[in-house]
Design a protein around this motif. Structure first.
Motif, PDB file in Angstrom:
ATOM      1  N   ASN A  65      14.070  -3.333  -0.454  1.00 28.62           N
ATOM      2  CA  ASN A  65      15.245  -2.805  -1.147  1.00 28.62           C
ATOM      3  C   ASN A  65      16.447  -2.940  -0.219  1.00 28.62           C
ATOM      4  N   PRO A  66      17.339  -3.913  -0.476  1.00 33.60           N
ATOM      5  CA  PRO A  66      18.466  -4.128   0.439  1.00 33.60           C
ATOM      6  C   PRO A  66      19.465  -2.975   0.453  1.00 33.60           C
ATOM      7  N   GLU A  67      19.341  -2.027  -0.472  1.00 31.15           N
ATOM      8  CA  GLU A  67      20.308  -0.929  -0.550  1.00 31.15           C
ATOM      9  C   GLU A  67      19.912   0.287   0.279  1.00 31.15           C
ATOM     10  N   ASP A  68      18.710   0.226   0.892  1.00 34.02           N
ATOM     11  CA  ASP A  68      18.284   1.423   1.642  1.00 34.02           C
ATOM     12  C   ASP A  68      18.558   1.298   3.135  1.00 34.02           C
ATOM     13  N   GLY A  69      19.400   0.317   3.478  1.00 35.00           N
ATOM     14  CA  GLY A  69      19.735   0.155   4.895  1.00 35.00           C
ATOM     15  C   GLY A  69      18.726  -0.659   5.647  1.00 35.00           C
ATOM     16  N   GLY A  70      17.799  -1.292   4.925  1.00 34.77           N
ATOM     17  CA  GLY A  70      16.836  -2.165   5.582  1.00 34.77           C
ATOM     18  C   GLY A  70      15.823  -1.422   6.417  1.00 34.77           C
ATOM     19  N   ASN A  71      15.266  -0.337   5.909  1.00 37.92           N
ATOM     20  CA  ASN A  71      14.260   0.433   6.639  1.00 37.92           C
ATOM     21  C   ASN A  71      12.962  -0.370   6.705  1.00 37.92           C
ATOM     22  N   LYS A  72      12.907  -1.288   7.665  1.00 35.35           N
ATOM     23  CA  LYS A  72      11.774  -2.205   7.716  1.00 35.35           C
ATOM     24  C   LYS A  72      10.462  -1.502   8.061  1.00 35.35           C
ATOM     25  N   MET A  73      10.530  -0.382   8.792  1.00 30.40           N
ATOM     26  CA  MET A  73       9.296   0.318   9.125  1.00 30.40           C
ATOM     27  C   MET A  73       8.626   0.839   7.866  1.00 30.40           C
ATOM     28  N   LYS A  74       9.434   1.306   6.908  1.00 30.61           N
ATOM     29  CA  LYS A  74       8.885   1.813   5.653  1.00 30.61           C
ATOM     30  C   LYS A  74       8.107   0.731   4.926  1.00 30.61           C
ATOM     31  N   TYR A  75       8.677  -0.473   4.865  1.00 28.46           N
ATOM     32  CA  TYR A  75       8.042  -1.543   4.109  1.00 28.46           C
ATOM     33  C   TYR A  75       6.939  -2.229   4.905  1.00 28.46           C
ATOM     34  N   MET A  76       6.967  -2.049   6.222  1.00 30.21           N
ATOM     35  CA  MET A  76       5.930  -2.646   7.050  1.00 30.21           C
ATOM     36  C   MET A  76       4.601  -1.914   6.862  1.00 30.21           C
ATOM     37  N   PHE A  77       4.660  -0.605   6.727  1.00 29.16           N
ATOM     38  CA  PHE A  77       3.431   0.177   6.667  1.00 29.16           C
ATOM     39  C   PHE A  77       3.077   0.640   5.257  1.00 29.16           C
ATOM     40  N   ASN A  78       4.008   0.538   4.312  1.00 29.62           N
ATOM     41  CA  ASN A  78       3.729   0.879   2.919  1.00 29.62           C
ATOM     42  C   ASN A  78       4.220  -0.232   2.000  1.00 29.62           C
ATOM     43  N   PRO A  79       3.738  -1.459   2.206  1.00 30.51           N
ATOM     44  CA  PRO A  79       4.275  -2.572   1.415  1.00 30.51           C
ATOM     45  C   PRO A  79       3.786  -2.536  -0.032  1.00 30.51           C
ATOM     46  N   VAL A  80       4.668  -2.906  -0.917  1.00 31.72           N
ATOM     47  CA  VAL A  80       4.322  -3.127  -2.322  1.00 31.72           C
ATOM     48  C   VAL A  80       4.591  -4.607  -2.597  1.00 31.72           C
ATOM     49  N   TYR A  81       3.546  -5.321  -2.963  1.00 31.95           N
ATOM     50  CA  TYR A  81       3.676  -6.763  -3.151  1.00 31.95           C
ATOM     51  C   TYR A  81       3.914  -7.099  -4.620  1.00 31.95           C
ATOM     52  N   ARG A  82       4.842  -8.036  -4.831  1.00 29.82           N
ATOM     53  CA  ARG A  82       5.112  -8.534  -6.177  1.00 29.82           C
ATOM     54  C   ARG A  82       5.229 -10.051  -6.108  1.00 29.82           C
ATOM     55  N   LEU A  83       5.293 -10.695  -7.263  1.00 29.48           N
ATOM     56  CA  LEU A  83       5.388 -12.149  -7.312  1.00 29.48           C
ATOM     57  C   LEU A  83       6.845 -12.580  -7.259  1.00 29.48           C
ATOM     58  N   THR A  84       7.169 -13.397  -6.257  1.00 26.99           N
ATOM     59  CA  THR A  84       8.509 -13.963  -6.184  1.00 26.99           C
ATOM     60  C   THR A  84       8.412 -15.478  -6.314  1.00 26.99           C
ATOM     61  N   ALA A  99       1.777  -8.892 -13.604  1.00 24.68           N
ATOM     62  CA  ALA A  99       0.595  -9.082 -14.442  1.00 24.68           C
ATOM     63  C   ALA A  99       0.186  -7.753 -15.063  1.00 24.68           C
ATOM     64  N   PRO A 100      -0.354  -7.777 -16.283  1.00 23.44           N
ATOM     65  CA  PRO A 100      -0.823  -6.530 -16.913  1.00 23.44           C
ATOM     66  C   PRO A 100      -1.824  -5.801 -16.014  1.00 23.44           C
ATOM     67  N   GLY A 101      -1.602  -4.524 -15.835  1.00 25.22           N
ATOM     68  CA  GLY A 101      -2.465  -3.724 -14.975  1.00 25.22           C
ATOM     69  C   GLY A 101      -1.997  -3.650 -13.546  1.00 25.22           C
ATOM     70  N   PHE A 102      -1.013  -4.489 -13.183  1.00 28.11           N
ATOM     71  CA  PHE A 102      -0.524  -4.500 -11.807  1.00 28.11           C
ATOM     72  C   PHE A 102       0.988  -4.280 -11.770  1.00 28.11           C
ATOM     73  N   GLU A 103       1.472  -3.444 -12.693  1.00 25.86           N
ATOM     74  CA  GLU A 103       2.906  -3.168 -12.767  1.00 25.86           C
ATOM     75  C   GLU A 103       3.429  -2.482 -11.503  1.00 25.86           C
ATOM     76  N   ASN A 104       2.565  -1.775 -10.790  1.00 23.53           N
ATOM     77  CA  ASN A 104       2.993  -1.056  -9.587  1.00 23.53           C
ATOM     78  C   ASN A 104       2.751  -1.835  -8.301  1.00 23.53           C
ATOM     79  N   GLY A 105       2.366  -3.086  -8.439  1.00 25.18           N
ATOM     80  CA  GLY A 105       2.173  -3.929  -7.262  1.00 25.18           C
ATOM     81  C   GLY A 105       0.921  -4.768  -7.360  1.00 25.18           C
ATOM     82  N   LEU A 106       0.956  -5.933  -6.726  1.00 24.40           N
ATOM     83  CA  LEU A 106      -0.197  -6.832  -6.707  1.00 24.40           C
ATOM     84  C   LEU A 106      -1.322  -6.265  -5.843  1.00 24.40           C
ATOM     85  N   PRO A 107      -2.574  -6.677  -6.130  1.00 29.98           N
ATOM     86  CA  PRO A 107      -3.651  -6.317  -5.211  1.00 29.98           C
ATOM     87  C   PRO A 107      -3.375  -6.901  -3.826  1.00 29.98           C
TER      88      PRO A 107
END
Length: 354
Positions: A65-84, A99-107
């Protein structure tokens, strides 16, 4: 029936072939004749023959999320993966629908390959419970819709090698089961009819191996057995589709006993990112052919197409991921502009021509 009133059908078809893939779903809704043409495999073949096919790379990428000031530690340890999706030749980036069933993030650690106009996403682990999934989800770029494939049979496996003939079939090999027992088994999946077919077992267990198809064979590179967790082999086993048998194990293929994640074939050559270099197998010797740009020296994902090699990675752990493309004749590098929201960690990806 005329595809476009007043035009010969060959000219009308040429008009359809020039349409960008993002507009394919709209073409399907115009009339039955257009739907029939666009959904035929020959339509995509003609796009490739006439040079109208679009090159895209799809990735399992951590959300930033580029609007949160780039808190990379947050995304490093709690990543949510999506298709780009990235178009390397235009620099266009976007996010694909989940994909259906994975609206909150990829496996986590899912695998993905391309088959024709389909993106096939297989397996992985639930990011909350860490339960291993045998799911198969298929995104069609013509209809821009998802469908469920046939689940992978047998033990729930992860960290398996995965490759595709790009036409009809997906192959998986090795990995480990729920008990972290490395596997020797391999299977083929016919995407069109949703059927899994077992292949003969490999001679060795291969967890965290890399699979690739080259010259009529499925090559399963590296990995390790149950007893030697994390101690990678340098060997390769190759399955010959003509004889339906595995060849003898080739020992010492890799330069070092290391993770084979970045191994891939391009321009009839085996490449790998190693020690800050792109190395190529020349005969039986690995040779450095190019220095990686510093921003991607920690390579996360590599792919090739039509004489080009794309590397996505970071300068060091936890830094933003960038993308560079090299010409495999001159080894000159070009940076692809990467928006901040698409600079998250890349777990895997695949290349498609649409």
């Amino acid at each position: 029936m005329e595809l476009i009133p007043g035009l010969p059908n060959d000219i009308a078809l040429d008009c359809l072939i020039h349409v960008q893939y993002e507009q394919f779903p709209s073409l399907l809704s115009v009339c039955r004749a257009w739907r029939t043409e666009v959904e035929m495999p020959e339509f995509l073949r003609q796009r490739k023959v006439t040079g109208q096919a679009q090159m895209v790379v799809v990735m399992a990428q951590a959300r930033v999320n580029p609007e949160d000031g780039g808190n990379k530690m947050k995304y490093m340890f709690n990543p949510v993966y999506r298709l780009t999706l990235c178009e390397p030749e235009t620099g266009y980036w976007c996010e694909l629908p989940p994909a259906p069933g994975f609206e909150n993030g990829l496996p986590m650690f899912c695998q993905m390959v391309s088959v024709g106009s389909d993106l096939v996403v297989l397996g992985g682990m639930d990011p909350v419970t860490w339960e291993v999934s045998n799911s198969v989800s298929i995104f069609n770029f013509v209809s821009a819709k998802w469908r469920c494939g046939t689940e992978m049979p047998g033990p729930r496996r992860c960290f398996f090698g995965c490759a595709s003939d790009s036409d009809r079939t997906v192959y998986i090999a090795g990995g480990h089961d729920d008990g972290k027992n490395a596997l020797r088994s391999a299977m083929a999946y016919d995407v069109a009819n949703g059927k899994w077919t077992p292949l003969p077992d490999m001679s060795r267990e291969r967890d965290e191996c890399k699979a690739a198809i080259h010259r009529g064979k499925l090559h399963v590179i590296g990995g390790y057995c149950t007893e030697l967790q994390g101690q990678f082999e340098r060997s390769v086993e190759s399955f010959d589709f003509a004889t339906w048998q595995w060849d003898n194990v080739q020992e010492d293929l890799l330069k070092d006993a290391t993770c084979p994640r970045t191994c891939l074939y391009g321009d009839d050559q085996l490449y790998m990112c190693h020690g800050g270099d792109v190395v190529a197998l020349k005969g039986t010797t690995w040779q450095a052919v190019s220095k990686l740009p510093p921003e991607v020296c920690n390579a996360a994902y590599v792919t090739t197409w039509q004489g080009k090699l794309m590397v996505i990675g970071s300068e060091r752990f936890g830094e933003p991921h960038m993308a560079y493309v090299a010409n495999l004749k001159t080894y000159t590098w070009t940076r692809i502009e990467t928006p901040k929201k698409y600079s998250g960690h890349v777990q895997t990806g695949c290349y498609l021509e649409i």
